[in-house]
Design a protein around this motif. Sequence first.
Motif, PDB file in Angstrom:
ATOM      1  N   TYR A   1       0.849  -1.190   0.000  1.00  0.00           N
ATOM      2  CA  TYR A   1       0.000   0.000   0.000  1.00  0.00           C
ATOM      3  C   TYR A   1       0.882   1.237   0.000  1.00  0.00           C
ATOM      4  O   TYR A   1       1.934   1.262   0.640  1.00  0.00           O
ATOM      5  CB  TYR A   1      -0.907   0.013   1.242  1.00  0.00           C
ATOM      6  CG  TYR A   1      -1.737   1.271   1.350  1.00  0.00           C
ATOM      7  CD1 TYR A   1      -2.944   1.384   0.668  1.00  0.00           C
ATOM      8  CD2 TYR A   1      -1.304   2.360   2.094  1.00  0.00           C
ATOM      9  CE1 TYR A   1      -3.696   2.558   0.736  1.00  0.00           C
ATOM     10  CE2 TYR A   1      -2.044   3.527   2.176  1.00  0.00           C
ATOM     11  CZ  TYR A   1      -3.235   3.614   1.492  1.00  0.00           C
ATOM     12  OH  TYR A   1      -3.969   4.768   1.554  1.00  0.00           O
ATOM     13  N   ASP A   2       0.440   2.282  -0.709  1.00  0.00           N
ATOM     14  CA  ASP A   2       1.140   3.563  -0.735  1.00  0.00           C
ATOM     15  C   ASP A   2       0.087   4.660  -0.851  1.00  0.00           C
ATOM     16  O   ASP A   2      -0.583   4.778  -1.877  1.00  0.00           O
ATOM     17  CB  ASP A   2       2.108   3.609  -1.920  1.00  0.00           C
ATOM     18  CG  ASP A   2       2.964   4.861  -1.950  1.00  0.00           C
ATOM     19  OD1 ASP A   2       2.815   5.718  -1.054  1.00  0.00           O
ATOM     20  OD2 ASP A   2       3.779   4.994  -2.882  1.00  0.00           O
ATOM     21  N   GLY A   3      -0.104   5.438   0.211  1.00  0.00           N
ATOM     22  CA  GLY A   3      -1.106   6.497   0.174  1.00  0.00           C
ATOM     23  C   GLY A   3      -1.284   7.125   1.547  1.00  0.00           C
ATOM     24  O   GLY A   3      -0.408   7.054   2.402  1.00  0.00           O
ATOM     25  N   LEU A   4      -2.434   7.728   1.755  1.00  0.00           N
ATOM     26  CA  LEU A   4      -2.746   8.366   3.036  1.00  0.00           C
ATOM     27  C   LEU A   4      -3.123   7.316   4.078  1.00  0.00           C
ATOM     28  O   LEU A   4      -3.789   6.322   3.766  1.00  0.00           O
ATOM     29  CB  LEU A   4      -3.899   9.349   2.880  1.00  0.00           C
ATOM     30  CG  LEU A   4      -3.621  10.608   2.069  1.00  0.00           C
ATOM     31  CD1 LEU A   4      -4.904  11.397   1.860  1.00  0.00           C
ATOM     32  CD2 LEU A   4      -2.556  11.470   2.746  1.00  0.00           C
ATOM     33  N   LEU A   5      -2.721   7.563   5.313  1.00  0.00           N
ATOM     34  CA  LEU A   5      -3.052   6.648   6.407  1.00  0.00           C
ATOM     35  C   LEU A   5      -4.559   6.500   6.557  1.00  0.00           C
ATOM     36  O   LEU A   5      -5.066   5.390   6.718  1.00  0.00           O
ATOM     37  CB  LEU A   5      -2.437   7.145   7.719  1.00  0.00           C
ATOM     38  CG  LEU A   5      -2.784   6.330   8.957  1.00  0.00           C
ATOM     39  CD1 LEU A   5      -2.120   4.954   8.901  1.00  0.00           C
ATOM     40  CD2 LEU A   5      -2.385   7.062  10.216  1.00  0.00           C
ATOM     41  N   ILE A   6      -5.293   7.589   6.493  1.00  0.00           N
ATOM     42  CA  ILE A   6      -6.741   7.530   6.678  1.00  0.00           C
ATOM     43  C   ILE A   6      -7.410   6.685   5.595  1.00  0.00           C
ATOM     44  O   ILE A   6      -8.362   5.954   5.862  1.00  0.00           O
ATOM     45  CB  ILE A   6      -7.371   8.955   6.781  1.00  0.00           C
ATOM     46  CG1 ILE A   6      -8.796   8.874   7.323  1.00  0.00           C
ATOM     47  CG2 ILE A   6      -7.305   9.688   5.472  1.00  0.00           C
ATOM     48  CD1 ILE A   6      -8.882   8.436   8.765  1.00  0.00           C
ATOM     49  N   ASP A   7      -6.903   6.736   4.370  1.00  0.00           N
ATOM     50  CA  ASP A   7      -7.448   5.892   3.299  1.00  0.00           C
ATOM     51  C   ASP A   7      -7.156   4.419   3.552  1.00  0.00           C
ATOM     52  O   ASP A   7      -7.985   3.554   3.279  1.00  0.00           O
ATOM     53  CB  ASP A   7      -6.894   6.318   1.944  1.00  0.00           C
ATOM     54  CG  ASP A   7      -7.407   7.684   1.510  1.00  0.00           C
ATOM     55  OD1 ASP A   7      -8.453   8.134   2.037  1.00  0.00           O
ATOM     56  OD2 ASP A   7      -6.750   8.307   0.650  1.00  0.00           O
ATOM     57  N   PHE A   8      -5.966   4.122   4.084  1.00  0.00           N
ATOM     58  CA  PHE A   8      -5.621   2.746   4.443  1.00  0.00           C
ATOM     59  C   PHE A   8      -6.592   2.225   5.502  1.00  0.00           C
ATOM     60  O   PHE A   8      -7.098   1.107   5.396  1.00  0.00           O
ATOM     61  CB  PHE A   8      -4.175   2.693   4.955  1.00  0.00           C
ATOM     62  CG  PHE A   8      -3.719   1.331   5.393  1.00  0.00           C
ATOM     63  CD1 PHE A   8      -3.376   0.373   4.459  1.00  0.00           C
ATOM     64  CD2 PHE A   8      -3.608   1.026   6.743  1.00  0.00           C
ATOM     65  CE1 PHE A   8      -2.931  -0.879   4.860  1.00  0.00           C
ATOM     66  CE2 PHE A   8      -3.161  -0.217   7.154  1.00  0.00           C
ATOM     67  CZ  PHE A   8      -2.827  -1.183   6.205  1.00  0.00           C
ATOM     68  N   ILE A   9      -6.854   3.042   6.505  1.00  0.00           N
ATOM     69  CA  ILE A   9      -7.784   2.640   7.564  1.00  0.00           C
ATOM     70  C   ILE A   9      -9.168   2.383   6.968  1.00  0.00           C
ATOM     71  O   ILE A   9      -9.776   1.338   7.205  1.00  0.00           O
ATOM     72  CB  ILE A   9      -7.854   3.723   8.663  1.00  0.00           C
ATOM     73  CG1 ILE A   9      -6.533   3.773   9.428  1.00  0.00           C
ATOM     74  CG2 ILE A   9      -9.032   3.481   9.606  1.00  0.00           C
ATOM     75  CD1 ILE A   9      -6.404   4.961  10.373  1.00  0.00           C
TER      76      ILE A   9
END
Length: 144
Positions: free
Chosen positions: A126-134
């Motif tokens: 995964y590579d992106g914003l933490l909130i999007d990962f959550i």
Amino acid sequence: MSTRGTYQITMQYTEKDGKILTHRDIDVCIYSQNDNYPSGAVEKFKDTLKTQKELKEQLNNIDFIECFIAANTRNGYIEITGNHDSHYDTVYAYDILISDDIYLKCYKYLRWGNTLTSKRDKELYYDGLLIDFINNTAIELLDK
């Protein structure tokens, strides 16, 4: 579950429009012995953000690193370590960059090492914003 992981948390001094968003440059790596697969990491991140919100009400200047340690010490064994490769038994490695937002890169090791000097390959998960990962991981779990 005893899925081991490391969390490299980097805070990068950041200013925007004359306002300091991140007030220090620091880099800390934390080894966690259990629940480090993506859905477990989501819970660690959610607990961290919840702790940060609670502590900001009491303390004006509390950062993600301290909140990650505070929130996750009670959830299992963690330790400060040198870097992702300091433990040869990790399955997941998380790079968290805090600057104008909280960014995350998640890697999965393709094989276990047998010594601390073993070179292990890993792939970007995964590579992106933490909130999007959550949010995306939570949605994936609901879809199963």
